[in-house]
Design a protein around this motif. Structure first.
Motif, PDB file in Angstrom:
ATOM      1  N   VAL A 222      31.516  40.489  38.813  1.00 42.32           N
ATOM      2  CA  VAL A 222      32.755  41.235  38.610  1.00 42.32           C
ATOM      3  C   VAL A 222      33.916  40.338  39.051  1.00 42.32           C
ATOM      4  O   VAL A 222      33.965  39.912  40.201  1.00 42.32           O
ATOM      5  CB  VAL A 222      32.784  42.537  39.443  1.00 42.32           C
ATOM      6  CG1 VAL A 222      34.083  43.300  39.180  1.00 42.32           C
ATOM      7  CG2 VAL A 222      31.571  43.399  39.129  1.00 42.32           C
TER       8      VAL A 222
ATOM      9  N   TYR B  66      25.021  42.869  41.713  1.00 43.27           N
ATOM     10  CA  TYR B  66      26.195  42.168  41.158  1.00 43.27           C
ATOM     11  C   TYR B  66      26.785  41.288  42.245  1.00 43.27           C
ATOM     12  O   TYR B  66      26.514  41.485  43.443  1.00 43.27           O
ATOM     13  CB  TYR B  66      27.235  43.162  40.652  1.00 43.27           C
ATOM     14  CG  TYR B  66      27.838  44.024  41.737  1.00 43.27           C
ATOM     15  CD1 TYR B  66      29.054  43.699  42.341  1.00 43.27           C
ATOM     16  CD2 TYR B  66      27.186  45.176  42.185  1.00 43.27           C
ATOM     17  CE1 TYR B  66      29.601  44.483  43.346  1.00 43.27           C
ATOM     18  CE2 TYR B  66      27.719  45.968  43.186  1.00 43.27           C
ATOM     19  CZ  TYR B  66      28.927  45.622  43.766  1.00 43.27           C
ATOM     20  OH  TYR B  66      29.460  46.402  44.769  1.00 43.27           O
TER      21      TYR B  66
ATOM     22  N   HIS C   1      37.146  40.327  40.257  1.00 41.16           N
ATOM     23  CA  HIS C   1      37.771  41.466  40.937  1.00 41.16           C
ATOM     24  C   HIS C   1      39.133  41.102  41.510  1.00 41.16           C
ATOM     25  O   HIS C   1      39.254  40.215  42.349  1.00 41.16           O
ATOM     26  CB  HIS C   1      36.841  41.921  42.063  1.00 41.16           C
ATOM     27  CG  HIS C   1      37.376  43.049  42.882  1.00 41.16           C
ATOM     28  ND1 HIS C   1      37.560  44.311  42.368  1.00 41.16           N
ATOM     29  CD2 HIS C   1      37.777  43.115  44.177  1.00 41.16           C
ATOM     30  CE1 HIS C   1      38.047  45.107  43.325  1.00 41.16           C
ATOM     31  NE2 HIS C   1      38.186  44.401  44.424  1.00 41.16           N
TER      32      HIS C   1
ATOM     33  N   SER D 298      42.383  41.748  35.006  1.00 45.23           N
ATOM     34  CA  SER D 298      41.217  42.291  35.678  1.00 45.23           C
ATOM     35  C   SER D 298      41.177  43.777  35.367  1.00 45.23           C
ATOM     36  O   SER D 298      42.239  44.394  35.267  1.00 45.23           O
ATOM     37  CB  SER D 298      41.341  42.044  37.175  1.00 45.23           C
ATOM     38  OG  SER D 298      40.287  42.661  37.871  1.00 45.23           O
ATOM     39  N   PRO D 299      40.039  44.421  35.221  1.00 44.21           N
ATOM     40  CA  PRO D 299      38.704  43.876  35.413  1.00 44.21           C
ATOM     41  C   PRO D 299      38.179  43.111  34.202  1.00 44.21           C
ATOM     42  O   PRO D 299      38.562  43.393  33.064  1.00 44.21           O
ATOM     43  CB  PRO D 299      37.852  45.131  35.616  1.00 44.21           C
ATOM     44  CG  PRO D 299      38.552  46.198  34.847  1.00 44.21           C
ATOM     45  CD  PRO D 299      40.016  45.873  34.972  1.00 44.21           C
TER      46      PRO D 299
ATOM     47  N   SER E  95      39.849  47.250  38.820  1.00 45.35           N
ATOM     48  CA  SER E  95      38.464  46.785  38.889  1.00 45.35           C
ATOM     49  C   SER E  95      37.699  47.419  40.048  1.00 45.35           C
ATOM     50  O   SER E  95      36.476  47.336  40.096  1.00 45.35           O
ATOM     51  CB  SER E  95      38.380  45.257  38.910  1.00 45.35           C
ATOM     52  OG  SER E  95      38.889  44.716  40.080  1.00 45.35           O
TER      53      SER E  95
ATOM     54  N   ILE F 178      34.974  49.557  38.837  1.00 46.43           N
ATOM     55  CA  ILE F 178      33.786  48.894  38.294  1.00 46.43           C
ATOM     56  C   ILE F 178      32.772  48.656  39.417  1.00 46.43           C
ATOM     57  O   ILE F 178      31.558  48.845  39.238  1.00 46.43           O
ATOM     58  CB  ILE F 178      34.163  47.547  37.618  1.00 46.43           C
ATOM     59  CG1 ILE F 178      35.292  47.745  36.586  1.00 46.43           C
ATOM     60  CG2 ILE F 178      32.941  46.892  36.983  1.00 46.43           C
ATOM     61  CD1 ILE F 178      34.938  48.654  35.435  1.00 46.43           C
TER      62      ILE F 178
ATOM     63  N   ILE G 105      34.052  41.433  33.455  1.00 48.04           N
ATOM     64  CA  ILE G 105      32.745  41.102  34.045  1.00 48.04           C
ATOM     65  C   ILE G 105      32.028  40.095  33.159  1.00 48.04           C
ATOM     66  O   ILE G 105      32.320  39.983  31.962  1.00 48.04           O
ATOM     67  CB  ILE G 105      31.825  42.340  34.230  1.00 48.04           C
ATOM     68  CG1 ILE G 105      31.394  42.932  32.874  1.00 48.04           C
ATOM     69  CG2 ILE G 105      32.492  43.412  35.086  1.00 48.04           C
ATOM     70  CD1 ILE G 105      30.216  43.893  32.964  1.00 48.04           C
TER      71      ILE G 105
END
Lengths: 222, 222
Positions: free
Chosen positions: B4, B26, B6, B53-54, B12, B15, B56
């Motif tokens: 992620v 993660y 972040h 952001s976010p 984010s 998430i 991934i």
């Protein structure tokens, strides 16, 4: 029977286009913007509490929010043409553009419009240049660069493909049409972004689009 | 392994919460906002051209845009808990809230913030009251009523259910968390909207949420 609660010059034009592409019968219930505020009329609140367009009814179902309406129509009537199979790269791209159009691209475009409105609203003459200064500066240092980043990105994506997911029109194109049409119509996208211009021209050339335009009434972005 | 990307105090955070709810491993790559502009650092552009952001990465896949990331995670890792079956009323509600959060609810909240910024930016003292006047008036006649309509609507929806789709937490709650957390943290939602406040409190009480908070670092909205 599907009813599209259709506001002139609005995001709901693309719903008419999608229904024409799908060949699904529908009827239009028309709403006109208040000529002063440009807002939707209060009568739309009878269909959905937010009183926004687009909203559709399909039998007893009421579906609001552009992205949700397009996803509903794609799942219900367009699985073989408008919607990629779940899980693959095309589905990822589909999901991306479905969210990107209203979640990322539209907000700075709307903000730009609001700051334009700030500049042109009635106000005492000695305040006018200050309002213009504030508005222009916000556009210049904040909103303008954000819009540029987005349009550069979309331009580069459309350099690869005829439509957003490749060689075939999909629901992602329908969802992306309104922000890109508005950007071209307002002169934010010019000849420096030939891929976006060509994509919008391809959209406008489709017979289904033209039928939707004829049925929808006033629309400044085509 | 999922990474992620972040950004502190950003969209984010939700998430991280979702990944904790799913129990999917993660790692976090941290990015800090520029303390002056509050924008994301340029280094995020190496991950995705928009530099937002976010975003991934999951193996070779890069997934951006909150709604698309949450839908990707729900389809890939959360079909039995986070995602209703396609086609029914719950799926319609899921699709609605997934689009509504960023497509309709966030834009006026962000616009409000931008106009607050207009008021507090450095400027000559004789312009300050005019900037304040323009900003307050825009909030009063345009942005404020829009936010009220939205929050009244969300409040009425949360009066019916524990979570957005009913008795079970879903991806729709994850997507809706950021705008509602921000609305409570900024005082836009107060005790006059007890259902939204209670829902945010329920979110914050979840062990998965608290683990995400611990791992994510600075977050002003919890």
């Amino acid at each position: 029977m599907i009813t599209v609660h259709h506001l002139n010059n609005s995001r709901s034009q693309r719903i008419l286009w999608m229904l024409e592409e799908l060949g699904v019968p529908y009827e239009i219930q028309r709403y006109e913007r208040d000529p002063e505020t440009m807002l939707a009329p209060a009568s739309l609140k009878k269909v959905h509490p937010l009183g926004k367009s687009p909203v559709i009814t399909d039998g007893d179902l009421v579906v609001a929010e552009s992205g949700a309406i397009i996803e509903y129509l794609a799942h219900t009537y367009g699985k073989d043409t408008m919607l990629p199979e779940a899980g693959g790269q095309q589905w990822l791209d589909y999901t991306y553009w479905m969210h990107y159009a209203e979640g990322s691209l539209m907000p700075p475009l709307v903000m730009r419009l609001v700051f334009e409105k700030v500049k042109t609203s009635p106000m005492p003459f000695f305040i006018k240049p200050i309002a213009k200064g504030i508005s222009d500066k916000t556009n210049q240092i904040f909103i303008g660069p954000m819009i540029k980043t987005h349009l550069d990105f979309v331009e580069s994506q459309l350099a690869k493909n005829t439509w957003f997911l490749g060689e075939q029109l999909s629901a992602a194109d329908i969802q992306m049409s309104f922000p890109l049409e508005a950007s071209v119509a307002r002169g934010i996208v010019g000849n420096d972004r030939p891929n976006i211009k060509a994509w919008v021209a391809r959209v406008h050339a489709r017979p289904a689009y033209q039928r939707a335009l004829e049925k929808g009434g006033d629309y400044d972005f085509a």
